[in-house]
Design an enzyme around this catalytic site. Structure first.
Site, PDB file in Angstrom:
ATOM      1  N   ASP A 147       0.681  -1.188  -0.019  1.00  0.00           N
ATOM      2  CA  ASP A 147      -0.019  -0.045   0.002  1.00  0.00           C
ATOM      3  C   ASP A 147       0.972   1.222  -0.065  1.00  0.00           C
ATOM      4  O   ASP A 147       1.942   1.246   0.417  1.00  0.00           O
ATOM      5  CB  ASP A 147      -1.031   0.212   1.149  1.00  0.00           C
ATOM      6  CG  ASP A 147      -0.176   0.120   2.587  1.00  0.00           C
ATOM      7  OD1 ASP A 147       0.808  -0.889   2.602  1.00  0.00           O
ATOM      8  OD2 ASP A 147      -0.622   0.588   3.757  1.00  0.00           O
ATOM      9  N   GLU A 153      -0.006  -1.015   5.963  1.00  0.00           N
ATOM     10  CA  GLU A 153       1.037  -0.402   6.598  1.00  0.00           C
ATOM     11  C   GLU A 153       1.293   1.154   6.745  1.00  0.00           C
ATOM     12  O   GLU A 153       1.061   1.734   7.936  1.00  0.00           O
ATOM     13  CB  GLU A 153       2.618  -0.532   6.142  1.00  0.00           C
ATOM     14  CG  GLU A 153       3.666  -0.502   6.925  1.00  0.00           C
ATOM     15  CD  GLU A 153       4.288   1.056   6.984  1.00  0.00           C
ATOM     16  OE1 GLU A 153       5.187   1.144   8.032  1.00  0.00           O
ATOM     17  OE2 GLU A 153       3.797   1.775   6.437  1.00  0.00           O
TER      18      GLU A 153
HETATM   19 ZN   LIG Z   1       6.837   2.300   4.168  1.00  0.00          ZN
END
Ligand SMILES: [Zn+2]
Length: 372
Positions: free
Chosen positions: A67, A131
């Protein structure tokens, strides 16, 4: 060149957190082709991947995320963020540095490594699409899944962009803890001309906040700078200049060293606000405990690979924000972060130096050769 090609493919996917947008299927195809076993581990709207080659110890894992943060205003970009563009030796695109370039380098490193020898140990990939977002259904959940199956990681290399001015000039060997506090002080609303009929929560909060911000929490230690507390938001007031408000809300954050833990910090804060006789409520959110890798095998392997190939000794750092290393380290894993330069991350016109992609792939491969 094949690292660049793969990085371009990944950047073309519009994987704004927590979207994966097909990135992990690209990775899976490459890893399956060289003998990795694949476990797809979706949790809620998050896409996760565990891939493993071999079963013997030690187990060395590459960790990362597909992501990316949102591109922001598109007209601020010189070229569209999800159309990889090469210009003046740089590869532009959202995620080029954080961290699709690293993902590509990890994969080509494993392809090259396994193309020449059988590892003395096993290899893994722990990839998430969560994340940059809440980090609730990503690496944490995969670590739980691994622990349930008795899979214990020995070494973990996170591909976060750790480098400052030159590739591999810095590796992260830990991170500070991060704790958010929200203080709400309640008073009694009233007319500013009749303070005896009201209780001003701002006045009440100020003395305790002065005490809070004056605390010397610790001196830090060899690996961490001193703990710091910063107030980030204060909200109060009705907007009218003649009204004593009913309450005040204060947000603060601590970045703390391994000299402290969140329980100690929370207790100390409660004591201060209690001692000032406030009518208050404290809400806490722990975004990460501090972690530090003190064992040397992985650090030494990375340092000597960097020294051999780049000709410098990296700085061993614990600075910067948090990373998913905070979820991996507590399982007794040696964790380091090594990736490209971070100067453009989360900004418009994010980019990575094209020649660094192959260098990073060789570094990763060299580290594998030293450990396995
Ligand atoms: Zn990163």
């Amino acid at each position: 060149m094949k690292t660049l090609e793969l990085a371009r493919k990944l950047i073309s996917r519009e994987s704004v957190t927590p979207e994966d947008a097909g990135c992990q299927e690209i990775i899976i195809a490459r890893l399956e082709a060289i003998g990795f076993r694949i476990e797809r581990l979706p949790y809620d709207d998050v896409t996760n991947l565990w891939a493993q080659y071999g079963n013997s110890k030690p187990l060395m894992v590459f960790a990362g995320h597909t992501d990316v943060v949102p591109p922001g205003p598109l007209d601020a970009w010189d070229t569209p963020p999800f159309q990889p563009e090469e210009r003046d030796g740089l590869l532009y695109g959202r995620g080029a540095a954080d961290m699709k370039g690293s993902l590509a380098a990890m994969i080509t490193a494993c392809e090259d490594f396994l193309g020449t020898r059988e590892p003395r140990g096993s290899l893994g990939f722990l990839i998430t699409s969560d994340e940059e977002g809440t980090a609730v259904n990503g690496t944490v959940r995969v670590m739980e899944w691994l622990q349930q199956r008795g899979i214990n990681i020995d070494y973990c290399l996170v591909g976060e962009p750790s480098s400052a001015d030159n590739l591999a000039d810095t590796i992260k060997i830990g991170r500070r803890g991060s704790l958010n506090g929200r203080l709400t002080v309640r008073g009694i609303q009233g007319h500013v001309a009749y303070p005896q009929l009201a209780r001003n929560p701002i006045h009440q909060a100020l003395t305790s906040l002065a005490e809070l911000t004056a605390i010397q929490w610790d001196q830090g230690n060899d690996s961490f700078p001193p703990t710091s507390l910063q107030i980030s938001n204060i909200h109060s007031g009705t907007g009218a200049v003649n009204v004593i408000p009913e309450s005040v809300q204060v947000d603060f954050n601590l970045r703390f060293s391994t000299e402290l833990d969140d329980v100690t910090i929370r207790r100390r804060c409660e004591e201060i606000f209690s001692s000032h006789g406030l009518d208050f409520q404290l809400d806490w959110q722990l975004s990460g405990q501090p972690f530090l890798t003190s064992e040397r095998e992985l650090i030494d392997a990375a340092c000597s690979a960097i020294n051999e190939q780049i000709g410098l000794m990296p700085e061993l750092s614990t600075s910067g924000g948090t990373s998913d290393g905070r979820f991996i380290s507590p399982a007794g894993v040696q964790v380091i972060e090594l990736g490209p330069c971070n100067e453009s991350i989360h900004k418009v016109n994010e980019h990575v130096i094209i020649s660094d992609l192959d260098k990073l792939s060789s570094l990763y491969r060299n580290i594998l050769e030293k450990l396995l």
